[in-house]
Design a protein around this motif. Structure first.
Motif, mmCIF file in Angstrom:
data_model
loop_
_atom_site.group_PDB
_atom_site.id
_atom_site.type_symbol
_atom_site.label_atom_id
_atom_site.label_comp_id
_atom_site.label_asym_id
_atom_site.label_seq_id
_atom_site.Cartn_x
_atom_site.Cartn_y
_atom_site.Cartn_z
ATOM 1 N N ARG A 1 -20.562 -74.709 -28.549
ATOM 2 C CA ARG A 1 -20.436 -74.863 -27.087
ATOM 3 C C ARG A 1 -19.745 -76.173 -26.694
ATOM 4 N NH1 ARG A 1 -25.589 -72.187 -23.887
ATOM 5 N NH2 ARG A 1 -25.600 -70.217 -25.039
ATOM 6 N N TYR B 1 -21.889 -65.321 -22.837
ATOM 7 C CA TYR B 1 -22.077 -66.155 -24.025
ATOM 8 C C TYR B 1 -21.953 -65.365 -25.317
ATOM 9 C CZ TYR B 1 -23.277 -70.364 -21.445
ATOM 10 O OH TYR B 1 -23.216 -71.477 -20.642
ATOM 11 N N GLU C 1 -19.596 -67.445 -27.806
ATOM 12 C CA GLU C 1 -20.186 -67.964 -29.045
ATOM 13 C C GLU C 1 -19.377 -67.568 -30.274
ATOM 14 O OE1 GLU C 1 -24.238 -66.749 -29.085
ATOM 15 O OE2 GLU C 1 -24.869 -68.248 -27.602
ATOM 16 N N ASP D 1 -18.331 -75.570 -23.165
ATOM 17 C CA ASP D 1 -19.240 -74.948 -22.211
ATOM 18 C C ASP D 1 -18.891 -75.311 -20.772
ATOM 19 O OD1 ASP D 1 -21.858 -73.388 -21.869
ATOM 20 O OD2 ASP D 1 -22.282 -75.213 -20.745
ATOM 21 N N ASN E 1 -18.448 -72.080 -18.393
ATOM 22 C CA ASN E 1 -19.724 -71.865 -17.714
ATOM 23 C C ASN E 1 -19.500 -71.825 -16.200
ATOM 24 O OD1 ASN E 1 -22.393 -71.667 -16.986
ATOM 25 N ND2 ASN E 1 -22.845 -73.824 -17.309
#
Length: 688
Positions: A605, A595, A599, A608, A612
């Motif tokens: 996000r 992250y 970021e 994400d 992820n």
């Protein structure tokens, strides 16, 4: 590790037939015939040699390991890098690398991810956290169990070579150690299951060690789970049965190594099932062998010591890695994946007849790794078990308990594979993590096959000649009827029918107690199926023997290793190749989301759900705002990067293919082109 006296208290040599408490009844046979043969005569010399080999097996294994490491031998497929980067610094090193066999591109989890990850730790001083594969610090124990200097190293002895001697020795140490331990832990577990029958155990060792699935998945994370499981089974069994004080404490230490290593392998798809299997079989074997179990104050102390040490190692890891574990468990893939089973067909509970040909011919529908299997007789012996069980019960043979345990385990596995669990039951049993039950089932079925064969040998005359032929014929007919169009398209009947015939012959030999002939044919069969899967190589030239490798090495000295690299318009393997040579690479493979990196690109996000996950990352330039997309593969994502963000990310070097220089010129980014090799160019960016 084991009680090495080849002549047991009852005077039996390895390979002779005694079982459970049947010797107290005067015969191991339901027909009261002698189960074994005399150790005298023409086989005395062979049995003496077998006795010696059994006694010194770990010393022999250690010598083989030392010789292999001395010559820097391994089975990694890193030679595939030479196909992407054919220009080499030393032709001699390149030619000396591959001794025999074939480097297989399909093993990319190993040569393109696992091995570069391990190599990168050299440039991170083997720290638990590393920014070599991105911007933020990533937990390297979660990253394919990479070499790191912390307490968990107790459970990772295969990583010691990297830490003590560097990457070249480390690769050999890991590969050779894992291969040897695969065979040796299988032998130890089977010696226990078969009551130290050497012939059955040796055949079973080859059935597991050279099984196509263990060889095709040798590295990174499947085979090692079963190695730790089998080692843990043996170590704990001997805590209860070893007689000498030094052996008692040795196996206590080894149980700590195996238990912590097993827990930290972090592949629940195989861990959950193999853990349950060894727990059940361990309890049943101790009940079976209760006359040999030593339960006293010393045993209790050793168990407490083992539990406390293992708990301390795992506790330290969990406490210091809890936030990283949360990230990993909450990834879109694989963390939130739920398996309820029911995805396998009836034919898949049999040996995949195509497995023996996988080293010689690639499949087209799936890939060789995914379709590989164990070679076993599980379904047939499940059907025949009631006959054996009646005999065991009649003789009061406690092997019956082990057999019933095997049958229950296998039926549960088959039900999950072919029918499936409701989601609530999958969650309750933790089977929701088990998306590779077919592998755990094959391993269990192989253990069961060896146990069944040895137990049948111990009860001579249980299967008459006509029965053995009939059962083998039925097994062959069923196997033939289960040949799918896909399998037939892969192998013609002129190959499949002889293979079925050989399997049927082995069934007859096994049921009729033709021990040596069965073991020899099975051994040859397994060597053909498993030995050629991985190459035999020397050294690490495919990673270090390229101009780009040398350039990265020189840049590390200039930039103190802090400069950040990125690969553009290339395959993800080039990013990991750079990491293997010490570069900090923005888009190297991440096991869980970095992250700190994402970021900078996606502070809100929005993407994400894309990053992820366990992810390989492909990068290309775009004139639009930077964005990310999923690809058709769960572990591969695409980053479309606006060149303006290169400075924001702190990128210093680019390895690119195609029109990277045109894009840099368009965005007025200052750079120098450092080298041009094999279609890849290295650019050094200059920021004000």
């Amino acid at each position: 590790m084991t009680k090495d006296a080849a002549v047991q208290n009852n005077g039996t040599l390895p390979g002779q037939e005694t079982d459970g408490n049947s010797r107290r009844n005067g015969s191991a046979s339901c027909q009261n015939s002698s189960a074994g043969g005399s150790a005298e005569g023409k086989f005395a010399g062979i049995k003496k040699a077998a006795e010696t080999l059994l006694h010194w097996r770990w010393l022999i294994a250690g010598i083989i390991f030392a010789v292999c490491v001395l010559f820097r031998l391994h089975g990694s497929a890193i030679a595939v890098y030479d196909e992407y980067l054919p220009t080499v610094i030393s032709e001699e090193e390149a030619e000396d690398h591959l001794i025999t066999g074939q480097a297989r591109p399909i093993r990319s989890d190993e040569w393109a991810v696992h091995t570069p990850t391990y190599f990168s730790q050299t440039y991170n001083d083997f720290g638990k956290y590393s920014s070599q594969k991105g911007i933020g610090d990533m937990n390297m124990i979660l990253d394919y169990y990479a070499p790191s200097l912390d307490i968990t190293l107790i459970g990772r002895p295969l990583n010691l070579g990297y830490i003590l001697f560097g990457n070249e020795v480390g690769l050999s140490w890991y590969w050779c150690g894992l291969q040897i331990l695969l065979f040796m832990t299988a032998l130890e577990m089977l010696l226990i299951l078969t009551k130290r029958n050497l012939i059955a155990s040796a055949a079973g060792m080859l059935m597991i060690g050279f099984s196509p699935v263990m060889q095709w998945w040798l590295i990174p994370h499947i085979t090692i789970v079963f190695v730790y499981a089998m080692g843990l089974f043996a170590a704990v069994y001997y805590i209860f049965t070893a007689k000498e004080r030094w052996k008692q404490w040795l196996v206590t230490f080894l149980s700590v190594v195996a238990a912590s290593g097993f827990a930290l392998s972090l592949f629940p798809s195989c861990q959950i099932i193999s853990g349950l299997v060894i727990l059940a079989l361990l309890v049943l074997c101790l009940i079976r062998d209760k006359d040999e179990v030593v339960l006293n104050k010393g045993t209790l102390i050793r168990l407490i010591v083992a539990l406390l040490c293992t708990g301390g190692i795992l506790g330290e890891f969990v406490l210091t890695s809890r936030e990283d574990l949360k990230l990993l468990m909450n990834t879109v893939y694989p963390g939130k994946r739920i398996s309820t089973g029911g995805t396998n067909t009836f034919s898949q509970i049999f040996t995949n007849l195509g497995s023996i040909a996988l080293p010689y011919k690639d499949v087209t529908v799936s890939n060789n790794c995914e379709v590989s299997s164990f070679i076993h007789f599980g379904p047939l012996f499940l059907v025949l078990f009631p006959k054996l069980a009646i005999c065991l019960k009649k003789k009061g043979d406690r092997q019956l308990y082990v057999g019933i345990g095997f049958v229950v385990i296998l039926l549960i596995q088959i039900f999950f594979m072919c029918v499936g669990f409701p989601e609530w039951l999958a969650r309750l049993t933790m089977f929701k993590y088990v998306n590779r039950m077919i592998i755990s089932y094959g391993w269990t079925a192989t253990l069961f096959s060896v146990w069944f064969i040895r137990t049948a040998w111990a009860h001579k005359g249980l299967f008459r000649r006509w029965e053995a032929v009939l059962y083998a014929a039925v097994y062959g007919v069923v196997s033939f009827l289960l040949i799918t169009d896909e399998l037939h398209a892969y192998l013609a009947y002129r190959f499949l029918i002889p293979e079925i015939a050989v399997l049927c012959l082995m069934v007859i030999l096994a049921l009729r107690g033709r021990k040596v002939l069965f073991a020899l044919i099975m051994g040859v069969f397994m060597v053909i199926a498993g030995f050629p899967v991985n190459p035999i190589c020397r050294g690490i030239a495919p990673i270090t023997n390229h101009p780009i490798s040398a350039y990265i090495a020189s840049s590390l000295e200039e930039e103190n290793g802090d400069a950040l690299w990125i690969t553009v318009n290339t395959h993800f393997i080039i990013a990991n190749f750079a990491a293997a040579n010490g570069a900090r690479v923005f888009n190297a493979t991440n096991f869980y989301p970095d992250y700190d990196k994402w970021e900078l690109i996606d502070p809100e996000r929005k993407y994400d759900n894309v990053y992820n996950r366990y992810a390989q990352c492909l990068v290309s330039f775009t004139d639009e705002e930077t964005y990310l997309e999923e690809t058709g593969s769960a572990d591969l994502i695409s980053l479309f990067l606006n060149p303006k963000d290169l400075e924001t990310l702190g990128i210093r070097y680019i390895i690119g293919a195609g029109d990277v220089d045109d894009v840099l010129d368009e965005y007025k980014i200052r750079y120098t082109e450092e080298m041009d090799q094999d279609g890849y160019r290295v650019y050094k960016l200059e920021w004000a």
